[in-house]
Enzyme design. Structure first.
Site, short mmCIF file in Angstrom:
data_model
loop_
_atom_site.label_atom_id
_atom_site.label_comp_id
_atom_site.label_asym_id
_atom_site.label_seq_id
_atom_site.Cartn_x
_atom_site.Cartn_y
_atom_site.Cartn_z
N HIS A 214 13.63 -21.91 -2.45
CA HIS A 214 12.94 -23.20 -2.18
C HIS A 214 12.67 -23.38 -0.68
O HIS A 214 12.56 -24.50 -0.21
CB HIS A 214 13.73 -24.40 -2.69
CG HIS A 214 14.24 -24.24 -4.09
ND1 HIS A 214 13.61 -24.78 -5.18
CD2 HIS A 214 15.32 -23.56 -4.58
CE1 HIS A 214 14.29 -24.47 -6.29
NE2 HIS A 214 15.32 -23.72 -5.95
N LYS B 140 -0.25 -20.32 23.96
CA LYS B 140 -0.31 -19.89 22.57
C LYS B 140 -0.27 -18.38 22.38
O LYS B 140 -0.75 -17.61 23.19
CB LYS B 140 -1.61 -20.41 21.90
CG LYS B 140 -1.63 -21.88 21.62
CD LYS B 140 -0.61 -22.33 20.58
CE LYS B 140 -0.98 -21.96 19.17
NZ LYS B 140 -2.03 -22.80 18.60
N GLU C 41 -2.44 -13.87 9.62
CA GLU C 41 -3.19 -14.93 8.92
C GLU C 41 -4.34 -14.34 8.10
O GLU C 41 -4.59 -14.75 6.96
CB GLU C 41 -3.73 -15.95 9.93
CG GLU C 41 -2.63 -16.73 10.64
CD GLU C 41 -3.17 -17.48 11.84
OE1 GLU C 41 -3.64 -18.61 11.67
OE2 GLU C 41 -3.15 -16.93 12.96
#
Ligand code: ARG
Length: 469
Positions: free
Chosen positions: A161, A288, A295
């Site tokens: 979970h 960043k 992705e």
């Protein structure tokens, strides 16, 4: 070109040229030229069989073969002129063959049709793709198994979970994907077995009156046998749908792992580092480091599963045998297979590149009272408590620790004894994350010793496959 011979391949009964839009909707050459190599291989095998069966002369066969070899080299050299007016790869090649060898070219199409021709070409193409995937997935598994071996004892949190569940090792986690990609390879191999029958000689749909030898062409093209029903031969696209189904599930696995990479490289998790080779910067936020490759690997499943769905919808409701609808099989399949190829190699690259941050993983492995099950198991083993009761007792101890804001291992013995008086201080030996993973020695469990053994077994098995491929 005059109106009369609007199409030299099939224009005999036609008076007018096709409407302009026909080149757009009907012509497939822009994409099916990718099967030129397969088309030439199929034609060479067909011509050889025609000559061996006495259907064409050896002289004609020799001329055809020489012409086809020349066309192959023109294609490889990039000098071959494709024409949309000639619709597809089959007619482009045959038209060029006629320019090179003259009349003999016209005999090549004896006892065959574009319907069995395209089915054969596409099977050959998909089969080659399956073989490439097998090699690429073996490489990916190898990269994962090698990383697993060095990280057989690197402790990290195991989640269910996405909540901290029990500590596991990073090596164990990586080997889970080795299993998945192993099943993917198995599915591709299953698809390959059923694919590997040759439709050539089914002709348009009904077979042919010429005394052809279908065993011979099947063998020459590396197929196990000819297909058994001519109608099925030209109308079947199961082989590509099945391959796309295997590709979709493989892409699902890639997507799951990619998602973990995306999560793990965030500063919040901080489990993994990817180098500059697999990350990109932001044009506005100087700090960043974006995991773009992961992705995109996560996203590729969209087109791949979409292609499978798309093709099933095209085939659904088609009456036997061939319909032009089936020409819609190629673009989606090419795109899906290309996408999978890119995703598998990007993921392999990331696996080689990724560095686990062991301290962060180890620290996080202890969060959320992750050794509570070890405590319950200790109560069962040492105090002979039934597991259900031990579960309950452990729950109360966790609540006590939570109240004090400490981990299980930091909770004083006295506090535990308030819940269960017979607990003694040997309990602390099972509460560390290292001891927790070391104790999971059941077959398939996360104990470092198990993981090391499994990783070595995979490496030994994959070593020869990767070296061979
Ligand atoms: N370009 C066609 C395809 O991809 C080849 C077969 C065409 N057959 C025909 N009878 N028009 O399916």
């Amino acid at each position: 070109m005059t109106e009369k011979d609007a199409n030299q391949m099939w224009g005999g009964r036609f008076q007018m040229s096709p409407a302009e839009i026909m080149e757009v909707i009907n012509a497939s050459i822009d994409f099916d030229k990718r099967m030129a190599r397969e088309d030439i291989a199929g034609s060479r095998a067909h011509a050889e069989m025609l000559a061996a069966s006495g259907i064409i002369t050896q002289d004609d066969r020799a001329a055809i073969d020489k012409g086809l070899v020349q066309i192959q080299s023109e294609i490889e050299a990039g000098t071959f002129q494709y024409s949309r007016a000639l619709e597809d790869v089959h007619m482009n090649i045959e038209a060029r063959l006629k320019e090179i060898v003259g009349e003999a070219a016209g005999r090549l199409h004896t006892a065959r049709s574009r319907n069995d021709q395209v089915a054969t070409d596409f099977r050959l193409y998909v089969r080659a793709q399956i073989d490439e995937f097998d090699a690429a997935l073996a490489k990916l598994q190898f990269a994962l198994a090698k990383k697993a071996l060095v990280n057989a004892a690197t402790v990290m949190p195991g989640f269910t979970h996405l909540q901290p569940a029990q500590p596991v090792t990073f090596g164990h986690h990586l080997l889970a994907y080795v299993e998945m990609f192993g099943r993917d390879r198995g599915r591709f191999q299953d698809a390959r077995k059923r694919l590997n029958e040759c439709p050539l000689g089914a002709a348009a749909l009904a077979g042919t009156s010429f005394p052809i030898d279908r065993e011979k062409t099947a063998k020459a093209l590396g197929f196990d046998r000819p297909t058994a029903n001519s109608l099925d031969s030209v109308s079947d696209r199961d082989f590509v749908i099945e391959t796309l189904a295997a590709a979709s599930l493989c892409a699902v696995h890639i997507s799951r792992f990619s998602e973990e990479i995306v999560l793990w490289v965030t500063p919040q998790f901080g489990f993994l580092k990817l180098s500059d080779r697999f990350t990109t910067g932001s044009s506005i936020m100087p700090q960043k480091r974006n995991p773009d490759a992961a992705e995109l690997c996560r996203a590729k499943v969209g087109r791949i599963a979409g292609a499978m769905q798309s093709l099933m919808m095209v085939i659904k409701g088609l009456p036997l045998a061939y319909s032009k609808d089936m020409q819609e099989d190629k673009e989606v399949a090419f795109d899906a297979l290309d996408s999978l190829r890119v995703a598998v190699s990007a993921l392999s690259g990331m696996v080689d590149d990724m560095e686990p941050v062991a301290e962060n993983m180890q620290k996080a492995a202890g969060y959320g009272f992750s050794t509570a099950t070890d405590l319950a198991d200790w109560l069962v083993r040492e105090l002979k408590m039934p597991f259900r009761q031990a579960h309950h007792v452990t729950g109360s101890i966790v609540a006590a620790a939570e109240k004090r804001g400490v981990d299980l291992g930091e909770l004083p013995l006295k506090a535990m004894q308030e819940v269960e008086p017979s607990i003694n201080d040997s309990v602390f030996s099972v509460l560390s994350v290292e001891n927790s993973v070391a104790s999971r020695t059941s077959y398939g469990g996360t104990a470092p010793h198990n993981v090391e053994k499994m990783a070595k077994r995979w490496i030994a098995q994959l070593d020869s496959e990767v070296a061979g491929g």
